[in-house]
Write a protein that holds these residues in place. Structure first.
Motif, mmCIF file in Angstrom:
data_model
loop_
_atom_site.group_PDB
_atom_site.id
_atom_site.type_symbol
_atom_site.label_atom_id
_atom_site.label_comp_id
_atom_site.label_asym_id
_atom_site.label_seq_id
_atom_site.Cartn_x
_atom_site.Cartn_y
_atom_site.Cartn_z
ATOM 1 N N ASN A 1 0.938 -1.375 0.086
ATOM 2 C CA ASN A 1 0.015 -0.027 0.003
ATOM 3 C C ASN A 1 0.928 1.295 -0.053
ATOM 4 O O ASN A 1 2.011 1.337 0.528
ATOM 5 C CB ASN A 1 -1.072 -0.153 1.225
ATOM 6 C CG ASN A 1 -1.864 -1.074 0.872
ATOM 7 O OD1 ASN A 1 -3.134 -0.890 0.568
ATOM 8 N ND2 ASN A 1 -1.972 -2.129 1.585
ATOM 9 N N LYS A 2 0.425 2.227 -0.471
ATOM 10 C CA LYS A 2 0.988 3.553 -0.588
ATOM 11 C C LYS A 2 0.225 4.541 -0.412
ATOM 12 O O LYS A 2 -0.969 4.656 -1.159
ATOM 13 C CB LYS A 2 2.187 3.749 -1.757
ATOM 14 C CG LYS A 2 2.689 5.083 -1.784
ATOM 15 C CD LYS A 2 3.759 5.357 -2.932
ATOM 16 C CE LYS A 2 4.384 6.817 -2.662
ATOM 17 N NZ LYS A 2 4.937 6.849 -1.533
ATOM 18 N N TYR A 3 0.427 5.389 0.441
ATOM 19 C CA TYR A 3 -0.434 6.688 0.685
ATOM 20 C C TYR A 3 0.270 7.995 0.231
ATOM 21 O O TYR A 3 1.409 8.107 0.706
ATOM 22 C CB TYR A 3 -0.911 6.661 2.029
ATOM 23 C CG TYR A 3 -1.909 5.568 2.272
ATOM 24 C CD1 TYR A 3 -3.246 5.951 2.523
ATOM 25 C CD2 TYR A 3 -1.111 4.496 2.866
ATOM 26 C CE1 TYR A 3 -3.797 4.643 2.791
ATOM 27 C CE2 TYR A 3 -2.046 3.450 3.297
ATOM 28 C CZ TYR A 3 -3.412 3.358 3.300
ATOM 29 O OH TYR A 3 -3.969 2.405 3.746
ATOM 30 N N TYR A 4 -0.394 8.941 -0.112
ATOM 31 C CA TYR A 4 0.481 10.380 -0.135
ATOM 32 C C TYR A 4 -0.466 11.188 0.820
ATOM 33 O O TYR A 4 -1.691 11.559 0.207
ATOM 34 C CB TYR A 4 0.122 11.098 -1.684
ATOM 35 C CG TYR A 4 1.278 10.482 -2.436
ATOM 36 C CD1 TYR A 4 2.589 10.676 -2.337
ATOM 37 C CD2 TYR A 4 0.965 10.024 -3.985
ATOM 38 C CE1 TYR A 4 3.642 10.093 -3.140
ATOM 39 C CE2 TYR A 4 1.747 9.819 -4.734
ATOM 40 C CZ TYR A 4 3.184 9.895 -4.484
ATOM 41 O OH TYR A 4 4.125 9.334 -5.544
ATOM 42 N N GLY A 5 -0.234 11.086 1.995
ATOM 43 C CA GLY A 5 -1.417 11.924 2.813
ATOM 44 C C GLY A 5 -2.400 10.887 3.152
ATOM 45 O O GLY A 5 -2.382 9.736 3.475
ATOM 46 N N LYS B 1 0.251 3.690 -11.743
ATOM 47 C CA LYS B 1 1.105 2.746 -12.782
ATOM 48 C C LYS B 1 2.590 3.265 -12.750
ATOM 49 O O LYS B 1 3.390 2.464 -12.313
ATOM 50 C CB LYS B 1 0.803 2.462 -14.263
ATOM 51 C CG LYS B 1 0.330 3.678 -14.972
ATOM 52 C CD LYS B 1 -0.312 3.202 -16.306
ATOM 53 C CE LYS B 1 -0.281 4.345 -17.163
ATOM 54 N NZ LYS B 1 -0.929 5.472 -16.806
ATOM 55 N N SER B 2 2.691 4.305 -12.833
ATOM 56 C CA SER B 2 4.024 4.978 -12.712
ATOM 57 C C SER B 2 4.601 4.961 -11.129
ATOM 58 O O SER B 2 5.636 4.483 -10.961
ATOM 59 C CB SER B 2 4.279 6.358 -13.188
ATOM 60 O OG SER B 2 4.154 6.559 -14.529
ATOM 61 N N THR B 3 3.595 5.059 -10.379
ATOM 62 C CA THR B 3 4.047 4.884 -8.677
ATOM 63 C C THR B 3 4.644 3.602 -8.592
ATOM 64 O O THR B 3 5.637 3.471 -7.756
ATOM 65 C CB THR B 3 2.929 5.367 -8.037
ATOM 66 O OG1 THR B 3 2.541 6.786 -8.440
ATOM 67 C CG2 THR B 3 3.468 5.424 -6.533
#
Lengths: 217, 242
Positions: free
Chosen positions: B8-12, B40-42
């Motif tokens: 999982n990844k969060y920006y804020g 997709k790039s992330t």
């Protein structure tokens, strides 16, 4: 009219002062450039404590008068047993003071480099410092030459604070001569011309470097 | 070889990647497609830690990318990356762009690095551009230099982040041809692209991603002829019928 016979009578003193101004300026120029670049890199590193130190350095030194820094190293440090000559104290003060401004110029230059440059270099396995040294700073230098040039010119003129801490520079000698001869106007006109002899070639030289760099890639 | 486990990844508050599970095998060409802003790039950039993940695990071989103690510079030596904007070093010639990392990371001699660089410049079809600066090269040539730069590190994995999106249409082909050759030679490749022809012809697997979720993992022919997910059907109808 102006009486430049003092130039002949006191040429030794003026020449000595001229040399001190040039040497102090040159040393401070190199030192402030190196310190300024290091502080600029500190200010943008991902390592927070280094960033804080860098920011504190810049905000402290660029927001106090140069004379205060010069007095600190001339009459402040002897209180803790460290004694500097006027020339040394003045050169240290000039280096520190100017480096705070150079750090800001270099920092803005670094920030203007597209972040893809850092990403490309880091993703090839180079570490942060290698990337800074080989990829980011060489590109940033080109951008920061004009603002840094202004700082260098200011530095030469600011070196006249050496006169306040018996630094034996051009301004100091001029004060002595005018005190001795009661000729004020002519002496300072002459001194102004002598400063121009340093600063004009510096300006021209920087413009030359700027145009050379502009054509490299 | 590359393994995402519940990543999982969060920006804020923004949940960019949602519970990603993905295994990429050695020699495989995986093509990631999806609408813009889908993550997709992330996803790709997490593989060499240009982006950090918020939780879950991401490993390459036996190296844990999510682990802060992993020496990421060591891992990055084995992973080449090609960017949308090429990101060549403008103050260095094509040759210097390619020799920089081999000399300074792998500590190769100048001669050896130069020889390798010339070999790969030949491989990407521009052997005579060694002494050109990036500004003197077309977009397609720049991107090929960027591929040669990645290859010169002899990577085990190559990541492509929309490598043809910034190119003039007539230069797309020359870059895709180089990528096809690499795929045929057995390079492990993860490619984010909008080039559906390439995806279909070269991809071993298609990953369709939307709003940070992997919606479909499929064989390319299967995916393009018979997509399972409604969102994938909509996406394909929009980009293939314009």
């Amino acid at each position: 009219m102006l009486d430049f016979s003092i130039l002949i009578d006191y040429s030794d003193m003026l020449w000595d002062g001229f040399k001190v101004t040039i040497v102090a300026s040159l040393i401070a120029l190199v030192a402030s450039f190196i310190i300024g670049t290091v502080v600029a890199v500190m200010r943008i590193t991902p390592i927070a404590p280094l960033r804080w130190v860098g920011t504190a350095y810049v905000e402290f030194f660029r927001n106090i008068p140069l004379v205060v820094i010069a007095f600190f190293f001339f009459i402040g440090t002897p209180a803790i047993g460290i004694r500097f000559s006027g020339i040394t104290a003045g050169t240290i003060a000039l280096s520190i003071y100017t480096s705070a401004f150079i750090a800001e110029a270099v920092r803005s230059g670094i920030l203007s480099i597209p972040k893809g440059q850092m990403e490309a270099a880091r993703s090839s396995g180079l570490n942060y410092m290698q990337t800074m040294r080989m990829i980011i700073l060489p590109q940033a230098i080109k951008i920061v030459i004009p603002p840094i040039g202004n700082q260098f010119i200011n530095l030469v003129k600011n070196s006249s604070i050496l006169a306040l801490i018996s630094g034996a520079d051009l301004m100091y000698q001029a004060d002595l001569i005018s005190a001795k001869t009661f000729i004020v106007f002519d002496v300072y006109i002459l001194v102004a011309l002598l400063y121009l002899i340093i600063t004009i070639p510096l300006s021209v030289g920087l413009r030359y470097i700027e145009s050379r760099l502009a054509n490299t890639y | 070889m590359i393994s995402f486990n519940n990543v999982n990844k969060y920006y804020g508050d923004f949940h960019v990647l949602k519970n990603i599970n993905l295994m990429i095998n050695k020699g495989e060409v995986v093509v990631i497609i999806g609408p813009s802003g889908s993550g997709k790039s992330t996803l790709l950039r997490c593989i060499n830690r240009l982006e950090t993940i918020s939780d879950g695990s991401l490993t390459i071989g036996d190296k844990a990318i999510h682990d802060k103690n992993t020496d990421i510079n060591k891992v990055r030596q084995r992973i080449g990356m090609v960017f949308q904007q090429f990101n060549l070093y403008p103050h260095k010639t094509a040759l210097e762009n390619i020799t920089l990392a081999p000399m300074n990371v792998l500590k190769k001699s100048k001669e050896e690095a130069k020889e390798t660089a010339e070999f790969y410049l030949g491989k990407v079809g521009i052997p005579n551009k060694a002494s050109s600066y990036p500004s003197q090269l077309s977009g397609g040539q720049q991107q090929r230099v960027a591929i040669a730069r990645a290859l010169a590190m002899k990577p085990e994995i190559l990541l492509f982040d929309e490598p043809t999106s910034a190119l003039d249409p007539e230069m797309v082909g020359e870059v895709l041809d180089v990528m096809k050759t690499l795929a045929k030679e057995g390079m492990t490749m993860v490619v984010v692209t909008h080039e559906m022809g390439f995806a279909k012809e070269v991809g071993d697997r298609i990953i369709f991603i939307d709003e940070g979720q992997i919606l479909e993992v499929a064989d390319p022919v299967e995916f393009f002829e018979n997509p399972q997910e409604d969102r994938a059907k909509l996406f394909l109808s929009r980009i293939l019928n314009h």
